[in-house]
Design a protein around this motif. Structure first.
Motif, PDB file in Angstrom:
ATOM      1  N   LEU A 108       0.870  -1.166   0.000  1.00 22.88           N
ATOM      2  CA  LEU A 108       0.000   0.000   0.000  1.00 22.88           C
ATOM      3  C   LEU A 108       0.914   1.225   0.000  1.00 22.88           C
ATOM      4  CD1 LEU A 108      -2.814   1.289   0.198  1.00 22.88           C
ATOM      5  CD2 LEU A 108      -2.613   1.178   2.688  1.00 22.88           C
ATOM      6  N   PHE A 109       1.038   1.832  -1.171  1.00 22.70           N
ATOM      7  CA  PHE A 109       1.933   2.987  -1.276  1.00 22.70           C
ATOM      8  C   PHE A 109       1.357   4.192  -0.522  1.00 22.70           C
ATOM      9  CE2 PHE A 109       3.138   0.445  -4.969  1.00 22.70           C
ATOM     10  CZ  PHE A 109       4.514   0.406  -4.787  1.00 22.70           C
ATOM     11  N   SER A 110       2.156   5.207  -0.385  1.00 23.33           N
ATOM     12  CA  SER A 110       1.775   6.365   0.427  1.00 23.33           C
ATOM     13  C   SER A 110       0.714   7.210  -0.239  1.00 23.33           C
ATOM     14  CB  SER A 110       3.001   7.232   0.705  1.00 23.33           C
ATOM     15  OG  SER A 110       3.593   7.659  -0.514  1.00 23.33           O
ATOM     16  N   GLY A 111       0.594   7.078  -1.561  1.00 21.19           N
ATOM     17  CA  GLY A 111      -0.401   7.856  -2.260  1.00 21.19           C
ATOM     18  C   GLY A 111       0.127   9.245  -2.609  1.00 21.19           C
ATOM     19  N   GLU A 112      -0.766  10.068  -3.086  1.00 24.13           N
ATOM     20  CA  GLU A 112      -0.375  11.424  -3.450  1.00 24.13           C
ATOM     21  C   GLU A 112       0.036  12.203  -2.197  1.00 24.13           C
ATOM     22  OE1 GLU A 112      -2.187  15.189  -6.001  1.00 24.13           O
ATOM     23  OE2 GLU A 112      -3.355  13.363  -5.705  1.00 24.13           O
ATOM     24  N   ILE A 113       1.115  12.972  -2.334  1.00 26.11           N
ATOM     25  CA  ILE A 113       1.657  13.709  -1.185  1.00 26.11           C
ATOM     26  C   ILE A 113       0.650  14.766  -0.762  1.00 26.11           C
ATOM     27  CG2 ILE A 113       3.509  15.200  -0.374  1.00 26.11           C
ATOM     28  CD1 ILE A 113       5.355  13.805  -2.346  1.00 26.11           C
ATOM     29  N   PRO A 114       0.149  14.687   0.487  1.00 26.42           N
ATOM     30  CA  PRO A 114      -0.881  15.630   0.950  1.00 26.42           C
ATOM     31  C   PRO A 114      -0.250  16.886   1.534  1.00 26.42           C
ATOM     32  CG  PRO A 114      -0.533  13.978   2.624  1.00 26.42           C
ATOM     33  CD  PRO A 114       0.395  13.612   1.474  1.00 26.42           C
ATOM     34  N   PRO A 115      -1.035  17.958   1.650  1.00 25.25           N
ATOM     35  CA  PRO A 115      -0.508  19.183   2.263  1.00 25.25           C
ATOM     36  C   PRO A 115      -0.492  19.116   3.797  1.00 25.25           C
ATOM     37  CG  PRO A 115      -2.760  19.541   1.559  1.00 25.25           C
ATOM     38  CD  PRO A 115      -2.393  18.149   1.083  1.00 25.25           C
ATOM     39  N   ASN A 116      -1.245  18.177   4.370  1.00 20.73           N
ATOM     40  CA  ASN A 116      -1.344  18.082   5.835  1.00 20.73           C
ATOM     41  C   ASN A 116      -1.122  16.647   6.292  1.00 20.73           C
ATOM     42  OD1 ASN A 116      -3.637  17.177   4.591  1.00 20.73           O
ATOM     43  ND2 ASN A 116      -5.047  17.946   6.156  1.00 20.73           N
ATOM     44  N   PRO A 117       0.077  16.086   6.113  1.00 22.20           N
ATOM     45  CA  PRO A 117       0.287  14.674   6.467  1.00 22.20           C
ATOM     46  C   PRO A 117       0.093  14.403   7.950  1.00 22.20           C
ATOM     47  CG  PRO A 117       2.364  15.746   5.986  1.00 22.20           C
ATOM     48  CD  PRO A 117       1.279  16.702   5.568  1.00 22.20           C
ATOM     49  N   THR A 118       0.449  15.337   8.832  1.00 22.82           N
ATOM     50  CA  THR A 118       0.323  15.089  10.268  1.00 22.82           C
ATOM     51  C   THR A 118      -1.130  14.905  10.664  1.00 22.82           C
ATOM     52  OG1 THR A 118       2.306  16.412  10.667  1.00 22.82           O
ATOM     53  CG2 THR A 118       0.861  16.011  12.546  1.00 22.82           C
ATOM     54  N   GLN A 119      -2.013  15.731  10.121  1.00 20.92           N
ATOM     55  CA  GLN A 119      -3.425  15.611  10.446  1.00 20.92           C
ATOM     56  C   GLN A 119      -4.005  14.297   9.948  1.00 20.92           C
ATOM     57  OE1 GLN A 119      -5.402  19.085   8.952  1.00 20.92           O
ATOM     58  NE2 GLN A 119      -4.247  20.504  10.266  1.00 20.92           N
ATOM     59  N   LEU A 120      -3.568  13.862   8.771  1.00 23.10           N
ATOM     60  CA  LEU A 120      -4.068  12.608   8.216  1.00 23.10           C
ATOM     61  C   LEU A 120      -3.641  11.419   9.065  1.00 23.10           C
ATOM     62  CD1 LEU A 120      -3.560  13.168   4.371  1.00 23.10           C
ATOM     63  CD2 LEU A 120      -5.672  13.355   5.691  1.00 23.10           C
TER      64      LEU A 120
END
Length: 770
Positions: free
Chosen positions: A649-661
């Motif tokens: 399961l790859f990390s997916g598209e880089i989000p702007p708020n990884p900590t919140q996710l």
């Protein structure tokens, strides 16, 4: 401490040691051949100071101490500036000749020219001249001003503005070609500087056992000059000893003449004092004077005693006569030296007898009896008057006797004092006479010693040079160069290792991580080995990851529900290989027939895409965390090239708020669902010292694998791991070192692959024949 491992740390730098050894030994060998060695020239002399005592006025042999018998005065004389200045001037030690060398100028004995300075040595300044002999003359280059001069056409070359003249030696004139194009160096220095150099290289020492021996030594690069220096010192010292003796003898004779004249006057003065003393005390012969005064004292004492006895007898006679009446006769045995007294006593007794006869015939009133009694009274009074006069005479005599006796006793008692005073005068006179005779004798001896004066210096060992160089000593110098050739790189390596704060092997973790298990080493492999981790692979990476999984299994909790276990891979910073370790560990577990889910939880800088050659924008974990209505299973990627039991399961598209996710409950929901389908869930997370993403969900992991990279990770970074564990931010942690050198693990390049053994040709031939 494992000495073998410590040794291997330094052995890997063996090229440094080899290059340093070659450079230092070559430089030392060249240096020994290029520089002038320093030699020691010694001489031994004896100075017998017993010979000097012949000219001494008073001998002090009995009170001479060891310190007084040493040669300190001679040492001071030899090392004095005046003496050394004269030595420098006589031997021209302020001018030194060398042959120019690449490293150092070399002392040579064969110089084709000589210098003659035009000014005093004290006026010279320290300067160096480079001189080259040519067919036309000399090329002179002054090192300070770099002034170049060419001198030609004369036998003696006078150089304008330079304080010396230069002249070819007779040998150089006959064979000039031997010296052409050679370059020489001449140094000039003032006398004061030359004296300091000479004093530094000169050593004067006395023998501890035989203090009259003096050892002289001079160290220098020119043995011939050293011998000249020692010979000149010995000669000058010998001349100084003779001159001092002459001066001392001259002063001795002069002093003795003065003392003889003074003692003559003193002796005459004492004799005059003795003469006056004898005359004033009426002493002609001392012994007769003593006898006379002793007899006089005895006589005066006897006279006084006799007079006292007569006084006593006279008083007794007077008392006895007064007590007697006119009926008792008076005695005639008073033993008094009065001639008329006895006759008076006889007459009195006769008259008394006559009165008694009359009284027998008549009465007391008889006129004859009365007349006779009156006569008796007169006679008795006459006797008393005579005794009184005699007593007065004796008393007067007593006074005179007392005075005479006192004077006699006083004179007798003064005999010891006068004897002592006269004895002192005689002793002074005797001492002066003896000293006078001794001075006359010493004067004659001093005159004779001056006539046959000789030095008391003898040479025991003439100056000789020990041609075993004292500096530089070839063997110690070469050994020192070899030792330094190893010490220098050793020092660099030691400092390098001490200042090295990187982690290299498991030993570097000792003391850094307390009570944290070590899970294993992941070797450094090249690109060809990176994916060689199949189920049957015997590569280093395959064996290392199997060992890693085996060690991780010991840390896993044993739950009864038999759900899948979550293994979290993290590191301190980016680039330590956590994704590499997580991937290969997942492949290894999958090849062990375990269902494995590999999750890329590093939403900021995902790396797992490189192993599957897919785009980083492929849907994955971030998509599910953002919208949990989506099924995460639809985002799984399966690639059987690595393992048929491995899902990713790859990390997916880089989000702007990884900590919140990562902090919402969707990740926990995903893991709980995945535990039902997979035996192991491997999470590749972000570095803990860069961002806090991993620390927010690390509590969901059963085991945390902390990855450090050899030669990359800093030891201080691992110190924070203890803080994370103490605070409970990471749990059940084990450490693995990635990218470690193969030799650091096995000591050599070791694999489990079978190698063909080369059979010797003679065995092959025997097998062929069979």
């Amino acid at each position: 401490m494992n000495s073998k491992k410590q040794f291997l740390k330094y052995v890997q730098y063996w090229p440094w040691f080899l290059v340093s050894f070659i450079l230092f030994t070559a430089a030392a060998y060249y240096y020994l051949g290029a520089v002038s060695p320093t030699y020691e020239t010694t001489a031994l002399i004896n100075i017998d100071k017993m010979n000097e005592k012949d000219s001494e006025i008073i001998s002090t042999d009995k009170v001479k101490t060891d310190k007084e018998e040493d040669l300190e005065k001679e040492k001071v004389f030899i090392t004095s500036n005046d003496f050394l200045s004269k030595l420098v001037s006589d031997l021209k030690l302020n001018i030194n000749y060398f042959e120019k060398g690449l490293i150092a100028n070399k002392v040579v004995a064969d110089i084709p020219f000589v210098f003659k300075t035009h000014i005093s040595n004290d006026s010279l300044s320290k300067v160096t001249y480079n001189i080259k002999v040519t067919e036309d003359g000399f090329i002179v280059n002054e090192s300070v001003t770099d002034r170049l001069s060419l001198i030609r056409n004369n036998t003696i070359y006078d150089i304008s503005g330079i304080p010396f003249s230069i002249e070819l030696t007779s040998k150089a004139k006959k064979n000039l070609s031997s010296y052409l194009d050679k370059e020489y160096v001449v140094t000039l220095e003032p006398t004061e500087m030359a004296v300091k150099n000479l004093k530094f290289n000169l050593n004067i020492a006395s023998d501890e056992n035989l203090k009259t021996n003096l050892s002289l030594s001079h160290t220098g690069t020119n043995p011939i000059q050293s011998k000249k220096i020692l010979k000149r010192i010995i000669k000058s010292l010998d001349e100084d000893i003779v001159a001092n003796k002459q001066k001392k003898l001259g002063k001795t004779v002069e002093y003795l003449d003065q003392r003889i004249a003074a003692f003559t006057k003193e002796k005459d003065s004492i004799e005059s004092v003795k003469e006056s003393y004898l005359r004033n005390n009426n002493i002609y012969v001392l012994d007769q004077y003593i006898v006379s005064k002793t007899n006089d004292k005895t006589t005066k004492t006897a006279n006084s005693l006799l007079n006292d006895r007569l006084i006593s007898l006279t008083n007794f006679a007077i008392s006895d006569i007064r007590k007697s009446g006119y009926s008792t006769p008076l005695g005639t045995d008073y033993n008094l030296e009065i001639p008329s007294l006895n006759q008076l006593l006889v007459n009195y007794n006769s008259s008394l007898i006559e009165s008694e006869l009359i009284l027998q015939r008549a009465q007391k009133n008889n006129p004859a009896y009365v007349s006779l009694m009156a006569q008796l009274k007169v006679q008795k009074q006459t006797i008393l008057n005579t005794l009184g006069d005699y007593l007065n005479q004796l008393n007067q005599t007593k006074i005179v006797n007392r005075i005479e006796q006192s004077n006699a006793i006083s004179e007798a008692q003064s005999i010891p004092t006068k004897n002592k005073e006269l004895g002192n005068i005689n002793n002074d006179l005797s001492l002066k006479e003896e000293t006078y005779s001794a001075l006359l004798q010493r004067r004659e001896e001093a005159i004779l010693n001056g006539a046959v004066l000789d030095s008391n210096l003898s040479i025991l060992d003439f100056p000789q040079t020990n041609y075993a160089a004292i500096s530089p000593k070839p063997k110690p110098f070469m050994l020192g160069a070899i030792l330094f050739s190893f010490l220098l790189p050793f020092g660099f390596v030691y400092v390098k290792l001490k200042m090295d704060s990187k982690i290299h092997t498991q030993e570097d973790l000792t003391g850094q991580l307390a009570d944290i298990p070590f899970l294993g080493n992941i070797p450094e492999i090249d690109s060809n080995e990176k994916l060689d981790n199949s189920a049957t692979s015997r590569s280093l990476i395959a064996e290392a990851t199997r060992t890693l999984f085996s060690n991780i299994s010991y840390l896993l909790p044993h739950d009864k529900d038999q759900k899948g276990k979550v293994v979290l891979f993290t590191s301190s910073i980016q680039g330590e290989g956590k994704s590499f370790c997580a991937f290969h560990n997942a492949v290894t577990i999958g090849n062990l027939n375990k269902k494995v889910l590999l999750i890329g939880a590093d939403l900021r800088n995902p790396q797992l895409h490189d192993y599957y050659n897919v785009q980083k924008s492929i849907p994955g974990l971030s998509d599910f965390l953002y919208d949990n209505t989506k099924n995460w299973k639809n985002f799984l990627v399966k690639k059987t090239d690595f393992s048929g039991n491995l899902d990713v399961l790859f990390s997916g598209e880089i989000p702007p708020n990884p900590t919140q996710l990562l902090t919402n409950s969707n990740l926990e929901t995903l893991l709980e669902e995945a535990k039902s389908f997979y035996d192991f869930i491997i999470i590749d997370s972000a570095p803990v010292q860069v961002v806090s993403d991993t620390l927010n969900f690390s509590y969901l992991a059963d085991v945390t694998v902390y990855v450090a990279k050899s030669n990359f990770s800093d030891k201080e970074m691992l110190l924070q791991l203890n803080d994370f564990i103490k605070k409970g931010q990471l749990k059940n942690v084990g450490v693995v070192i990635n990218g470690i050198n193969k030799k650091s693990i096995y000591g050599y390049n070791y694999t489990y692959q079978e190698k063909k053994v080369k059979v010797p040709w003679f065995k092959r031939s025997m097998a062929f024949n069979n």
